[in-house]
Motif scaffolding. Structure first.
Motif, mmCIF file in Angstrom:
data_model
loop_
_atom_site.group_PDB
_atom_site.id
_atom_site.type_symbol
_atom_site.label_atom_id
_atom_site.label_comp_id
_atom_site.label_asym_id
_atom_site.label_seq_id
_atom_site.Cartn_x
_atom_site.Cartn_y
_atom_site.Cartn_z
ATOM 1 N N ASN A 8 92.565 17.348 -94.718
ATOM 2 C CA ASN A 8 93.808 16.587 -94.520
ATOM 3 C C ASN A 8 94.025 16.233 -93.046
ATOM 4 O O ASN A 8 95.150 16.110 -92.575
ATOM 5 N N VAL A 9 92.925 16.085 -92.320
ATOM 6 C CA VAL A 9 92.952 15.593 -90.941
ATOM 7 C C VAL A 9 92.124 14.315 -90.930
ATOM 8 O O VAL A 9 90.940 14.340 -91.268
ATOM 9 N N PHE A 10 92.753 13.199 -90.541
ATOM 10 C CA PHE A 10 92.106 11.902 -90.675
ATOM 11 C C PHE A 10 91.994 11.197 -89.322
ATOM 12 O O PHE A 10 92.710 11.518 -88.368
ATOM 13 N N ASN A 11 91.069 10.234 -89.279
ATOM 14 C CA ASN A 11 90.856 9.421 -88.084
ATOM 15 C C ASN A 11 90.455 10.250 -86.862
ATOM 16 O O ASN A 11 90.798 9.936 -85.728
ATOM 17 N N ARG A 12 89.723 11.351 -87.109
ATOM 18 C CA ARG A 12 89.223 12.194 -86.023
ATOM 19 C C ARG A 12 87.701 12.349 -86.110
ATOM 20 O O ARG A 12 87.114 13.171 -85.412
ATOM 21 N N MET A 13 87.063 11.584 -86.958
ATOM 22 C CA MET A 13 85.640 11.763 -87.194
ATOM 23 C C MET A 13 84.778 11.541 -85.950
ATOM 24 O O MET A 13 83.776 12.240 -85.763
ATOM 25 N N PRO A 14 85.099 10.599 -85.064
ATOM 26 C CA PRO A 14 84.282 10.455 -83.847
ATOM 27 C C PRO A 14 84.211 11.736 -83.019
ATOM 28 O O PRO A 14 83.184 12.027 -82.402
ATOM 29 N N ILE A 15 85.289 12.523 -83.019
ATOM 30 C CA ILE A 15 85.281 13.789 -82.296
ATOM 31 C C ILE A 15 84.307 14.763 -82.950
ATOM 32 O O ILE A 15 83.506 15.415 -82.281
ATOM 33 N N ALA A 16 84.374 14.855 -84.271
ATOM 34 C CA ALA A 16 83.472 15.741 -85.002
ATOM 35 C C ALA A 16 82.019 15.324 -84.803
ATOM 36 O O ALA A 16 81.132 16.170 -84.620
ATOM 37 N N ARG A 17 81.785 14.030 -84.814
ATOM 38 C CA ARG A 17 80.424 13.521 -84.634
ATOM 39 C C ARG A 17 79.878 13.914 -83.256
ATOM 40 O O ARG A 17 78.707 14.270 -83.116
ATOM 41 N N LYS A 18 80.713 13.837 -82.252
ATOM 42 C CA LYS A 18 80.260 14.169 -80.889
ATOM 43 C C LYS A 18 79.966 15.666 -80.748
ATOM 44 O O LYS A 18 79.004 16.055 -80.071
ATOM 45 N N ILE A 19 80.772 16.512 -81.393
ATOM 46 C CA ILE A 19 80.539 17.953 -81.323
ATOM 47 C C ILE A 19 79.169 18.292 -81.895
ATOM 48 O O ILE A 19 78.401 19.076 -81.318
ATOM 49 N N ILE A 20 78.821 17.692 -83.046
ATOM 50 C CA ILE A 20 77.521 17.963 -83.657
ATOM 51 C C ILE A 20 76.399 17.370 -82.811
ATOM 52 O O ILE A 20 75.341 17.986 -82.629
ATOM 53 N N LYS A 21 76.634 16.194 -82.265
ATOM 54 C CA LYS A 21 75.617 15.544 -81.444
ATOM 55 C C LYS A 21 75.316 16.365 -80.190
ATOM 56 O O LYS A 21 74.161 16.477 -79.773
ATOM 57 N N ASP A 22 76.343 16.973 -79.593
ATOM 58 C CA ASP A 22 76.142 17.772 -78.384
ATOM 59 C C ASP A 22 75.316 19.020 -78.676
ATOM 60 O O ASP A 22 74.529 19.469 -77.828
ATOM 61 N N GLY A 23 75.485 19.610 -79.865
ATOM 62 C CA GLY A 23 74.676 20.759 -80.269
ATOM 63 C C GLY A 23 74.824 21.981 -79.386
ATOM 64 O O GLY A 23 73.851 22.714 -79.172
ATOM 65 N N ASP A 49 72.731 29.381 -86.405
ATOM 66 C CA ASP A 49 72.307 29.927 -85.104
ATOM 67 C C ASP A 49 73.401 29.728 -84.052
ATOM 68 O O ASP A 49 73.133 29.357 -82.899
ATOM 69 N N ASN A 50 74.652 29.951 -84.484
ATOM 70 C CA ASN A 50 75.833 29.864 -83.600
ATOM 71 C C ASN A 50 76.089 28.461 -83.063
ATOM 72 O O ASN A 50 76.837 28.291 -82.092
ATOM 73 N N VAL A 51 75.480 27.467 -83.658
ATOM 74 C CA VAL A 51 75.700 26.070 -83.279
ATOM 75 C C VAL A 51 76.368 25.352 -84.442
ATOM 76 O O VAL A 51 75.990 25.551 -85.609
ATOM 77 N N VAL A 52 77.349 24.538 -84.144
ATOM 78 C CA VAL A 52 78.063 23.790 -85.190
ATOM 79 C C VAL A 52 77.141 22.712 -85.753
ATOM 80 O O VAL A 52 76.684 21.821 -85.025
ATOM 81 N N VAL A 53 76.869 22.797 -87.054
ATOM 82 C CA VAL A 53 76.009 21.799 -87.711
ATOM 83 C C VAL A 53 76.777 20.990 -88.755
ATOM 84 O O VAL A 53 76.257 20.014 -89.298
ATOM 85 N N GLY A 54 78.018 21.405 -89.047
ATOM 86 C CA GLY A 54 78.824 20.670 -90.021
ATOM 87 C C GLY A 54 80.296 20.913 -89.778
ATOM 88 O O GLY A 54 80.691 21.981 -89.270
ATOM 89 N N GLN A 76 76.588 25.753 -78.158
ATOM 90 C CA GLN A 76 77.237 26.956 -78.677
ATOM 91 C C GLN A 76 78.629 27.065 -78.070
ATOM 92 O O GLN A 76 78.825 26.780 -76.885
ATOM 93 N N HIS A 77 79.602 27.486 -78.891
ATOM 94 C CA HIS A 77 80.990 27.586 -78.430
ATOM 95 C C HIS A 77 81.467 29.022 -78.586
ATOM 96 O O HIS A 77 81.367 29.607 -79.676
ATOM 97 N N ALA A 78 82.004 29.577 -77.501
ATOM 98 C CA ALA A 78 82.477 30.963 -77.528
ATOM 99 C C ALA A 78 83.730 31.111 -78.381
ATOM 100 O O ALA A 78 83.921 32.131 -79.045
#
Length: 570
Positions: free
Chosen positions: A537-552, A527-532, A554-556
């Motif tokens: 080969n990008v490491f030590n960036r997981m907190p950023i990914a976690r926050k994007i999913i937590k915010d829920g 539904d146009n929302v990032v769920v995963g 839609q991104h243009a």
């Protein structure tokens, strides 16, 4: 019937009231003889003799019953010797069922909040708690010939560590659990909990021993699934099939890999692909390694098609013969070989099979404990605090929990086992915290290619990928050199994305024509929302990914979101 019902004790109890009754009868007769014709001399004599005779009969039966007790009746169940359970404590304030990552994380969490806690871990395995990821990753790449026995290995960063969470000296003996002044963690190995009595707060072990508890954690994990065609194929096929899960499975497969000429791995998921790469690199010049799966590429259920195809070529370069669109119809044993017949008629001969087709959560205790099993995802259904009942919690692979952002889920990865076990331990000591953590998982196809993922990563969802050219530091090996640990979730679990600062340099054009997906970010949308999110080969960036999913949100333009991961920096 009464005598045989309870032997010695009932016979003596009957005798105890018959003798006084006969004496009372004589005494009563003497007192009331003048006033009652019933108590004539002949009648008194008759009744006195009758009760005396009956007492003698009871006494004889008593002796016979006692003799019968001394020789066990054929139908009686044997009584367990207390000596056989001498190493089993009768009571454990904190009882943890299962000896995996979730149980160990819970034990440490309990002890951190309650320093005097007495914790008992009961595990079916003969090993102390250990981590499973190295069994399909680093241990296969070790140069130490003794690694199979010592289970010590070098991480991608070159540092050595053991597969065990703690050495034996960390634990106390189960027999000392009630005696040690400051409590501790004890592990009862080689025992399986087969029954739970939730009303009496006790469990029964496979050897008949019983343990009472105050609070209990179920962290039984799961068992590897097998293909039905292999299950039905007979003993000879099963003897040449490995279901990979435990230390003993690793040791067995490592030994087999040095003895046979060909190994076939059925399954194209995380475990199947990792083992294929490991065996392919190790045995490239010695024997053939085959990997087959029904999808059109490795990790086909997780990665988008273009990235799955790229991964398949990577696995091929490790010396693995890939067979795609392979649906197994039949497996048989002929002429000292296994014959795998596919539905399209193809026939593959091999010496050994590894079935890596998923995990079945262990929920055998659900019936006796009256716990609910989720019909869609499997596992025990728990609430937000990981509770199944008021004093029973579930963590790890066996827990079906409610994700506040993504709905009800069941996750089978190391990081989830760590975090859910830790939270369950906290809640067992009164924390009452909800499970909000978005667990991550990772997979390495050797030291040069790896990815980390979070949320719902399903190739059936629409995806947007943003890629860049990789550098020497964009590998699992370089990532572990930076973090200092090969278990990457250990370094990122507590990290928080305080500020999401995007890169300021303009990104180069996306890499498309050469299909050189060196590093990048893949967004999975619902539904146009990032769920995963997959970090390739990008490491030590997981907190950023976690926050994007937590915010829920839609991104243009997800290209702008990808800049948060700084994938274009040199």
């Amino acid at each position: 019937t009464l005598l045989n019902f309870n032997g010695y004790k009932l016979s003596w109890s009957v005798l105890g009231w018959l003798f006084p009754l006969s004496l009372k009868f004589i005494h009563f007769s003497c007192l009331y003889k003048p006033h009652c014709p019933l108590f004539s001399r002949p009648y008194i004599l008759f009744n006195s003799m009758f009760f005396s005779f009956l007492s003698v009969v009871v006494l004889c039966d008593c002796c016979n019953a006692n003799a019968a007790v001394s020789e066990p009746a054929p139908a009686a169940e044997p009584v367990e010797s207390t000596a056989a359970h001498s190493d089993v404590p009768e009571h454990a304030p904190y009882l943890l069922i299962g000896g995996g990552t979730a149980s160990f994380a819970a034990a440490r969490s309990i002890r951190a909040r309650d320093p005097g806690a007495r914790v008992l871990i009961v595990t079916e395995e003969s090993e102390l708690p250990y981590m499973r990821p190295p069994l399909s990753k680093e241990l296969w790449f070790s140069d130490d010939p003794k690694a199979t026995e010592t289970l010590r290995f070098k991480q991608w960063n070159g540092k050595e560590r053991s597969i065990y969470f703690q050495p034996p000296s960390f634990y106390i003996s189960p027999t000392d659990l009630a005696k040690v002044e400051n409590g501790g963690v004890a592990v009862l190995t080689g025992r399986k909990v087969v029954h739970m009595d939730v009303r009496e707060n006790k469990v029964k072990l496979s050897d008949g021993a019983e343990i009472s508890y105050e609070k209990c954690l179920i962290a039984t994990g799961g068992v590897p699934r097998n293909l039905q065609v292999i299950d039905r194929a007979g003993e000879e096929v099963m003897k040449r099939t490995t279901l990979f899960r435990k230390i003993e499975d690793f040791r067995s497969l490592e030994k087999i890999s040095r003895e046979v000429k060909s190994i076939t791995i059925i399954g194209g998921g995380f475990l199947g692909s990792e083992l294929a790469c490991a065996l392919g690199r190790r045995c490239k010049s010695k024997h053939s390694v085959i990997q087959m799966f029904p999808e059109k590429g490795n990790m086909g259920k997780v990665l988008p098609e273009y990235l799955s195809n790229w991964t398949t070529e990577k696995v091929r370069k490790e010396g693995v013969n890939i067979i795609m669109d392979a649906v197994v119809k039949n497996v048989s044993y002929k002429n000292d070989k296994l014959e795998i017949k596919l539905k399209d008629g193809r026939l593959i001969e091999t010496d050994h099979v590894v079935a890596a087709v998923g995990l079945e959560p262990s929920v055998e205790l659900a019936k006796s404990a009256g716990l609910e099993v989720d019909s869609d995802f499997g596992g025990y259904r728990v609430n937000a605090e990981l509770q199944a009942r008021s004093n029973i919690w579930v963590a790890g692979d066996a827990a079906c929990f409610y994700d506040i952002k993504l709905g009800r889920r069941r996750v089978e990865h190391h990081d989830h086992a760590v975090v859910s076990g830790r939270l369950a331990g906290e809640n067992m000591t009164g924390a009452s915290k909800p499970y909000w953590h978005q667990s991550m998982f990772w997979s390495d196809l050797g030291p040069d290619v790896g990815y980390e993922a979070i949320g719902i990563v399903d190739s059936s969802l629409p995806t947007v990928g943003v890629f860049a050219k990789a550098t020497a530091k964009d590998t699992p090996k370089a990532a572990t050199e930076q973090s200092g640990t090969g278990i990457r979730s250990e370094s990122e679990t507590e990290a928080v994305a305080v500020t999401l600062k995007a890169e300021t340099t303009a990104p180069p054009p996306p890499v498309q024509q050469k299909e050189d997906y060196g590093k990048g970010v893949v967004f999975y949308l619902r539904d146009n929302v990032v769920v995963g999110i997959v970090l390739w080969n990008v490491f030590n960036r997981m907190p950023i990914a976690r926050k994007i999913i937590k915010d829920g949100e839609q991104h243009a333009d997800l290209n702008e979101v990808a800049k948060l991961f700084n994938i274009h920096e040199d």
